[in-house]
Design a protein around this motif. Structure first.
Motif, PDB file in Angstrom:
ATOM      1  N   THR A  62       0.840  -1.198   0.000  1.00  0.00           N
ATOM      2  CA  THR A  62       0.000   0.000   0.000  1.00  0.00           C
ATOM      3  C   THR A  62       0.884   1.261   0.000  1.00  0.00           C
ATOM      4  O   THR A  62       2.075   1.215   0.290  1.00  0.00           O
ATOM      5  CB  THR A  62      -0.896   0.040   1.256  1.00  0.00           C
ATOM      6  OG1 THR A  62      -0.060   0.108   2.413  1.00  0.00           O
ATOM      7  CG2 THR A  62      -1.807  -1.170   1.328  1.00  0.00           C
ATOM      8  N   PHE A  63       0.264   2.370  -0.295  1.00  0.00           N
ATOM      9  CA  PHE A  63       0.931   3.668  -0.190  1.00  0.00           C
ATOM     10  C   PHE A  63       1.478   3.831   1.226  1.00  0.00           C
ATOM     11  O   PHE A  63       2.609   4.277   1.413  1.00  0.00           O
ATOM     12  CB  PHE A  63      -0.081   4.773  -0.507  1.00  0.00           C
ATOM     13  CG  PHE A  63       0.499   6.160  -0.489  1.00  0.00           C
ATOM     14  CD1 PHE A  63       0.938   6.762  -1.646  1.00  0.00           C
ATOM     15  CD2 PHE A  63       0.595   6.872   0.707  1.00  0.00           C
ATOM     16  CE1 PHE A  63       1.472   8.047  -1.629  1.00  0.00           C
ATOM     17  CE2 PHE A  63       1.124   8.142   0.740  1.00  0.00           C
ATOM     18  CZ  PHE A  63       1.563   8.731  -0.442  1.00  0.00           C
ATOM     19  N   VAL A 122       5.516   4.643   1.948  1.00  0.00           N
ATOM     20  CA  VAL A 122       6.075   5.891   2.484  1.00  0.00           C
ATOM     21  C   VAL A 122       6.698   5.720   3.862  1.00  0.00           C
ATOM     22  O   VAL A 122       7.229   6.669   4.425  1.00  0.00           O
ATOM     23  CB  VAL A 122       5.036   7.036   2.517  1.00  0.00           C
ATOM     24  CG1 VAL A 122       4.548   7.361   1.113  1.00  0.00           C
ATOM     25  CG2 VAL A 122       3.884   6.736   3.464  1.00  0.00           C
ATOM     26  N   GLY A 123       6.610   4.519   4.419  1.00  0.00           N
ATOM     27  CA  GLY A 123       7.243   4.295   5.720  1.00  0.00           C
ATOM     28  C   GLY A 123       6.292   4.066   6.867  1.00  0.00           C
ATOM     29  O   GLY A 123       6.710   4.043   8.029  1.00  0.00           O
ATOM     30  N   GLY A 124       4.990   3.938   6.576  1.00  0.00           N
ATOM     31  CA  GLY A 124       4.031   3.588   7.606  1.00  0.00           C
ATOM     32  C   GLY A 124       3.791   4.644   8.670  1.00  0.00           C
ATOM     33  O   GLY A 124       3.905   5.853   8.430  1.00  0.00           O
ATOM     34  N   HIS A 125       3.470   4.163   9.848  1.00  0.00           N
ATOM     35  CA  HIS A 125       3.031   5.007  10.963  1.00  0.00           C
ATOM     36  C   HIS A 125       3.972   6.180  11.236  1.00  0.00           C
ATOM     37  O   HIS A 125       3.517   7.321  11.402  1.00  0.00           O
ATOM     38  CB  HIS A 125       2.881   4.135  12.220  1.00  0.00           C
ATOM     39  CG  HIS A 125       2.489   4.903  13.434  1.00  0.00           C
ATOM     40  ND1 HIS A 125       1.217   5.406  13.616  1.00  0.00           N
ATOM     41  CD2 HIS A 125       3.213   5.273  14.529  1.00  0.00           C
ATOM     42  CE1 HIS A 125       1.164   6.048  14.771  1.00  0.00           C
ATOM     43  NE2 HIS A 125       2.358   5.976  15.344  1.00  0.00           N
ATOM     44  N   TYR A 149      -6.798   6.070   5.280  1.00  0.00           N
ATOM     45  CA  TYR A 149      -7.051   6.440   3.884  1.00  0.00           C
ATOM     46  C   TYR A 149      -5.995   5.838   2.957  1.00  0.00           C
ATOM     47  O   TYR A 149      -6.310   5.370   1.866  1.00  0.00           O
ATOM     48  CB  TYR A 149      -7.083   7.967   3.730  1.00  0.00           C
ATOM     49  CG  TYR A 149      -7.356   8.371   2.304  1.00  0.00           C
ATOM     50  CD1 TYR A 149      -8.665   8.482   1.844  1.00  0.00           C
ATOM     51  CD2 TYR A 149      -6.310   8.601   1.403  1.00  0.00           C
ATOM     52  CE1 TYR A 149      -8.924   8.819   0.525  1.00  0.00           C
ATOM     53  CE2 TYR A 149      -6.563   8.942   0.090  1.00  0.00           C
ATOM     54  CZ  TYR A 149      -7.876   9.051  -0.351  1.00  0.00           C
ATOM     55  OH  TYR A 149      -8.129   9.375  -1.659  1.00  0.00           O
ATOM     56  N   TRP A 150      -4.747   5.845   3.410  1.00  0.00           N
ATOM     57  CA  TRP A 150      -3.641   5.402   2.565  1.00  0.00           C
ATOM     58  C   TRP A 150      -3.291   3.924   2.734  1.00  0.00           C
ATOM     59  O   TRP A 150      -2.240   3.480   2.307  1.00  0.00           O
ATOM     60  CB  TRP A 150      -2.414   6.290   2.799  1.00  0.00           C
ATOM     61  CG  TRP A 150      -2.654   7.669   2.275  1.00  0.00           C
ATOM     62  CD1 TRP A 150      -2.938   8.784   2.990  1.00  0.00           C
ATOM     63  CD2 TRP A 150      -2.674   8.070   0.906  1.00  0.00           C
ATOM     64  NE1 TRP A 150      -3.124   9.854   2.150  1.00  0.00           N
ATOM     65  CE2 TRP A 150      -2.969   9.444   0.869  1.00  0.00           C
ATOM     66  CE3 TRP A 150      -2.472   7.397  -0.305  1.00  0.00           C
ATOM     67  CZ2 TRP A 150      -3.060  10.163  -0.321  1.00  0.00           C
ATOM     68  CZ3 TRP A 150      -2.563   8.110  -1.487  1.00  0.00           C
ATOM     69  CH2 TRP A 150      -2.856   9.477  -1.496  1.00  0.00           C
ATOM     70  N   PRO A 197       9.402  11.548  -5.387  1.00  0.00           N
ATOM     71  CA  PRO A 197       8.441  12.400  -6.104  1.00  0.00           C
ATOM     72  C   PRO A 197       7.082  11.748  -6.378  1.00  0.00           C
ATOM     73  O   PRO A 197       6.047  12.403  -6.268  1.00  0.00           O
ATOM     74  CB  PRO A 197       9.161  12.747  -7.406  1.00  0.00           C
ATOM     75  CG  PRO A 197      10.610  12.663  -7.051  1.00  0.00           C
ATOM     76  CD  PRO A 197      10.717  11.560  -6.027  1.00  0.00           C
ATOM     77  N   MET A 198       7.063  10.475  -6.719  1.00  0.00           N
ATOM     78  CA  MET A 198       5.792   9.817  -7.016  1.00  0.00           C
ATOM     79  C   MET A 198       4.877   9.826  -5.793  1.00  0.00           C
ATOM     80  O   MET A 198       3.693  10.139  -5.881  1.00  0.00           O
ATOM     81  CB  MET A 198       6.018   8.378  -7.472  1.00  0.00           C
ATOM     82  CG  MET A 198       4.727   7.634  -7.770  1.00  0.00           C
ATOM     83  SD  MET A 198       4.983   5.896  -8.161  1.00  0.00           S
ATOM     84  CE  MET A 198       5.240   5.228  -6.513  1.00  0.00           C
ATOM     85  N   TYR A 199       5.425   9.509  -4.636  1.00  0.00           N
ATOM     86  CA  TYR A 199       4.620   9.495  -3.418  1.00  0.00           C
ATOM     87  C   TYR A 199       4.221  10.912  -3.008  1.00  0.00           C
ATOM     88  O   TYR A 199       3.089  11.153  -2.602  1.00  0.00           O
ATOM     89  CB  TYR A 199       5.374   8.823  -2.271  1.00  0.00           C
ATOM     90  CG  TYR A 199       5.485   7.329  -2.407  1.00  0.00           C
ATOM     91  CD1 TYR A 199       4.357   6.526  -2.530  1.00  0.00           C
ATOM     92  CD2 TYR A 199       6.730   6.709  -2.394  1.00  0.00           C
ATOM     93  CE1 TYR A 199       4.460   5.150  -2.638  1.00  0.00           C
ATOM     94  CE2 TYR A 199       6.843   5.333  -2.504  1.00  0.00           C
ATOM     95  CZ  TYR A 199       5.700   4.556  -2.620  1.00  0.00           C
ATOM     96  OH  TYR A 199       5.807   3.198  -2.721  1.00  0.00           O
TER      97      TYR A 199
END
Length: 127
Positions: free
Chosen positions: A5-6, A10-13, A56-57, A104-106
């Motif tokens: 997942t997103f 991105v590194g979670g919590h 949400y993510w 950049p994508m995230y």
């Protein structure tokens, strides 16, 4: 939580905590936004936003388990959310997003959502 997942990407919590903490550092001293948070301490608002964004993510569903459906427009209805409030919210959130140093994508995906969400919360054009 689903792998890939997103949220995971991105590194979670910890990433969402950093985002929200940075955002609320700006809100704490903002004369337009701060009055929208009735609690003397911004801690409860930080927790709600963190849980909402995580869910949400693609992260844990704790937000819905504790608070039910997000109903963002309804929850913001008691507050005067005009274009000035939106722009200030976006300025603080932009600083917070940039502070993460995401690929950049995230960053683009996250910012696109936050910008659309902020525009959708406007409920008045009165000063």
């Amino acid at each position: 939580m689903r792998p890939g997942t997103f949220y995971d990407g991105v590194g979670g919590h910890e990433t969402f905590v950093r985002l929200v903490d940075h955002f609320y550092e700006g809100v704490a001293d903002d004369d337009v936004l701060r009055p929208m948070y009735p609690e003397g301490d911004l801690g409860p608002a930080k927790e709600r936003l963190t849980l909402f964004l995580e869910q949400y993510w693609g992260g844990p569903t704790t937000y819905s388990e504790q608070r039910g459906h997000p109903r963002l427009r309804m929850r913001h209805a008691p507050f005067k959310v005009n274009p000035e409030a939106r722009d200030r919210w976006l300025a603080h959130m932009r600083d917070a997003v940039e502070s993460l140093g995401l690929p950049p994508m995230y960053e683009s995906q996250l910012w696109d959502y936050l910008e659309r969400a902020a525009f959708s919360m406007i409920n008045t054009f009165e000063e």
